[in-house]
Write a protein that holds these residues in place. Structure first.
Motif, PDB file in Angstrom:
ATOM      1  N   SER A   1       0.852  -1.181   0.000  1.00 26.87           N
ATOM      2  CA  SER A   1       0.000   0.000   0.000  1.00 26.87           C
ATOM      3  C   SER A   1       0.893   1.239   0.000  1.00 26.87           C
ATOM      4  O   SER A   1       2.118   1.148   0.132  1.00 26.87           O
TER       5      SER A   1
ATOM      6  N   PRO B   1      -0.472  -6.528   1.448  1.00 24.53           N
ATOM      7  CA  PRO B   1      -1.877  -6.910   1.294  1.00 24.53           C
ATOM      8  C   PRO B   1      -2.232  -8.058   2.229  1.00 24.53           C
ATOM      9  O   PRO B   1      -1.358  -8.815   2.672  1.00 24.53           O
ATOM     10  N   GLN B   2      -3.507  -8.204   2.547  1.00 23.09           N
ATOM     11  CA  GLN B   2      -3.948  -9.277   3.419  1.00 23.09           C
ATOM     12  C   GLN B   2      -3.597 -10.628   2.803  1.00 23.09           C
ATOM     13  O   GLN B   2      -3.831 -10.873   1.625  1.00 23.09           O
TER      14      GLN B   2
END
Length: 271
Positions: free
Chosen positions: A162, A168-169
């Protein structure tokens, strides 16, 4: 690891050396020497061994030579263990309180290389904290400004992160630097220039990652000064290599890499 370094890599073929088959002496048949020449061969052999023994004995004793060693020539085992205990204090997670010696400067440079190559550098708040801990107070402001220009939101996004450096998850971001050795190239009582040879990991571990974790080799040069009872960085720069020939290791799965990063902690480096 500097964000300006190229994160891609070029595959390199494995180079192997094969010894010729058969007789290692080229196939020439062995011959028995004449008895009249054996005495001469024995004398020559003894003389050669004696010369070799003298050379070997003098190799480690530079004091017997009239020429002094070059100042920029590293001594043997320049980064061997000294027996000095690592520092016991830390500024948060970053070691501090190094000895006011060349040895202490090398330890500081090695530990600061780890901090500057960490994942914390990709987030503004944590990056500013790292710079406050490792930079000389008079150089913090300029260093923060320079790093803000390098670690931009666009750069983070190019790595799959990000804008603020978060993974990211379901993914694990990996950015680790491991010092291999250190070398002092210049030193006074209160300043030292130290080169740190490093291996680094950088990438995103997870399913469908377009930026897998890769390995690189580089050397960081730091100029340090003694201030506020510790060694701190004035300036630092980075160049590629020296890099070894890639081995035959099979790349780990994304799950294995993520698990390794989460389970294996780092070290405090001491000269």
């Amino acid at each position: 690891m500097s964000p300006t370094d190229e994160q891609g890599y070029t595959e390199t073929g494995q180079t192997r050396t094969r010894l010729p088959g058969g007789d290692p002496y080229g196939g020439a048949p062995r011959r028995t020497g004449r008895s009249s020449s054996r005495g001469l061969v024995t004398v020559v052999g003894v003389v050669v061994l004696l010369i070799a023994a003298i050379a070997f004995a003098n190799r480690g004793d530079d004091s017997s030579s009239g020429d002094s060693p070059k100042k920029d020539q590293p001594k043997a085992a320049a980064t061997g263990a000294s027996g000095t205990r690592p520092v016991q204090t830390k500024t948060a997670t970053i070691p501090s309180g190094f000895a006011h010696t060349e040895q202490g400067a090398q330890s500081a440079a090695a530990n600061y290389a780890v901090a500057l190559g960490s994942a914390e550098m990709f987030n503004k708040a944590s990056r500013d904290f790292v710079l406050q801990a490792v930079m000389s107070p008079s150089h913090v402001t300029s260093s923060v400004a320079a790093m803000d220009k390098a670690y931009t939101p666009a750069f983070n996004q190019s790595l799959g992160l990000s804008k603020d450096g978060a993974a990211p998850q379901g993914y694990t971001f990996v950015s680790r630097t491991s010092p291999i050795g250190t070398k002092v190239t210049e030193a006074t009582n209160d300043t030292a220039t130290v080169e740190v040879w490093c291996s680094g990991l950088l990438g995103l571990a997870g399913d469908k990652s377009t930026n897998p974790v890769t390995n690189s080799w580089f050397t960081i040069t730091m100029k340090l000064e003694w201030t506020a009872n510790d060694w701190k960085i004035i300036t630092h720069s980075q160049k590629e290599g020296p890099a070894p020939v890639p081995g035959d290791d099979k790349a780990s799965s994304l799950d294995e890499m993520s698990k390794a990063v989460e389970e294996y902690g780092g070290f405090t480096y001491a000269r």
